[in-house]
Design a protein around this motif. Sequence first.
Motif, PDB file in Angstrom:
ATOM      1  N   ILE A 274      -4.294  -7.029 -13.094  1.00  0.00           N
ATOM      2  CA  ILE A 274      -2.936  -7.436 -13.208  1.00  0.00           C
ATOM      3  C   ILE A 274      -2.790  -8.349 -14.201  1.00  0.00           C
ATOM      4  O   ILE A 274      -3.383  -9.407 -14.225  1.00  0.00           O
ATOM      5  CB  ILE A 274      -2.289  -7.948 -11.927  1.00  0.00           C
ATOM      6  N   TRP A 276       0.218 -11.151 -15.205  1.00  0.00           N
ATOM      7  CA  TRP A 276       1.252 -12.059 -14.529  1.00  0.00           C
ATOM      8  C   TRP A 276       1.795 -13.053 -15.315  1.00  0.00           C
ATOM      9  O   TRP A 276       1.019 -13.896 -15.872  1.00  0.00           O
ATOM     10  CB  TRP A 276       0.881 -12.267 -13.150  1.00  0.00           C
ATOM     11  N   TYR A 303      -0.402  -7.658  -3.920  1.00  0.00           N
ATOM     12  CA  TYR A 303      -0.743  -6.803  -5.068  1.00  0.00           C
ATOM     13  C   TYR A 303      -2.082  -6.256  -4.917  1.00  0.00           C
ATOM     14  O   TYR A 303      -2.438  -4.918  -5.199  1.00  0.00           O
ATOM     15  CB  TYR A 303      -0.617  -7.477  -6.415  1.00  0.00           C
TER      16      TYR A 303
END
Length: 522
Positions: A274, A276, A303
């Motif tokens: 991920i 971010w 997540y």
Amino acid sequence: MRYDVLQRWCTAMVLLPMLLALVGCTGSTSSEPPSPSASSLSVDLPEYYLSGMVLQRNKPIRLHGTVQGTSTSKSVQVMARLTYKDKQYESSTQAGIDKQFNITIDKVPSQADAYILTFLLEGQVKRTIHNVYVGDVFIAAGQSNMELNYADYYEQPDSFDSNVRDMFTKSDLPSFVDDDNIRFLVVDHKIGSSALPLKSFNSAQWLPANESNAKKLGYLPQLFAEQLRLHHPNIPIGIIQTAWGGTDIARHLRDGDIYANHIAPLDGYNVAGILWYQGENDAAEQEPALQYEANFSTLINQYREVLGDSDLPFLYVQLARYTGYAYTPIVRQAQFSVLHSAAVNTTRNLAMTVSMDTDKGTAKIIHPLGKEILAKRMADQWLAIEGQTTIPSGPQASSAEPVDGDASTVSVSFNTGTAHGLQALEPNRTLRATTSTLTSSTDLPLQGFEVAGIDGVFHTASAYIQGNTVRLHSDEVSAVSQVRYLWGGAPTSQSMLYNAQKLPASPFLIAVRNTPILYRNR
């Protein structure tokens, strides 16, 4: 032959097939029933199962969907098959009608060439998806500095003027990538459905990030992907961009509408990590800024949970310099603290990119330049995680304590592995800055350090490097109880603290051990 004998023989020949049919209907129950017809059935798949999609390498490939239609059987066989030339990788399961099925195919080799993905019901082909790749997939989440792309933010004169405010020209923007083996989806700013709301240009396929399409994808994720492709030219990259500009972190949490529409639909879809970049909205007011550490820790856990990987790499950017929001330093401190927070289920594969030196002098706008510099730092972190080596990081302050009983002088220590080769460097805050010209040597003493006593009033501190520590002193403070570094929306220090990797130290606020204020609060 006598007539009566002939008549009995003919009658027997007529009755024999009927008797055989009757025996067949009432015969042994151990015989297999005929396979149910799949002609009236169909396979419904998630909206992002499209041509050009990228599946995650080095992990089992998890696929799901629903069998729809009518059948006399309670369940049917569902098979998923990946085909490349004469090679096939497949798996099957039994699924009920109008029920979700889940299929896992063992690890499939990654390659630059595409596979064909086929779904079959009882051996009948029902769905075929061409140009399916196996590579590394990343979710690009957060708000506008992750979403920032040319088409939405710069292409039209009005949007360009509002986002740039005369700080730079279009020629100063990063170049687009041009690589058909970078494929991407952009999730639209829509809520209210359980399906992933794709942008209209993604309705039929994951687009290749070539010169025609790259302007629709965020600069940061596409430049990150470009860096990975330089290291792994035969591994395709997939980007699922879920970022939504102008949003606070609460909307991205499990009970928020963005989570419900942008993250929950990806449940079980294996990814590599991920990306971010978020927090600007939370820095505008005190309450969300103070809650940011708790919310961010929760988000990381959620997540990772929905994507089925407890230590999934999570790479994030600490807020850049910006003069517009009063509580930016508090959010930065929260982002720094999360790196070692007990509230995160595991801090393994968690990495933060410091952006205090990357904006090329554009700190007056909320969308600063320098995304290619951030992309390089994040890519280096991902490659280290992939290679199971130490994640690159600038100096991370861990403690501060008085020196030799002198309460007016303190020594700041740093987390193991982050403070090798401490040095003072001058950041390049001009539009000409690049990843290779970002810093230069300087004779200036370290700047940006402040100390405070029991009264909480901060004063500029002199700072010098001693081995793997930094020593601070101020004649204005007789007993130092707190230390902070680069505290403010847009600090202008010309001599910043770096390590041997030329990575900058994170801004921080830390209490000094064994000080009167700490003793009184025990």
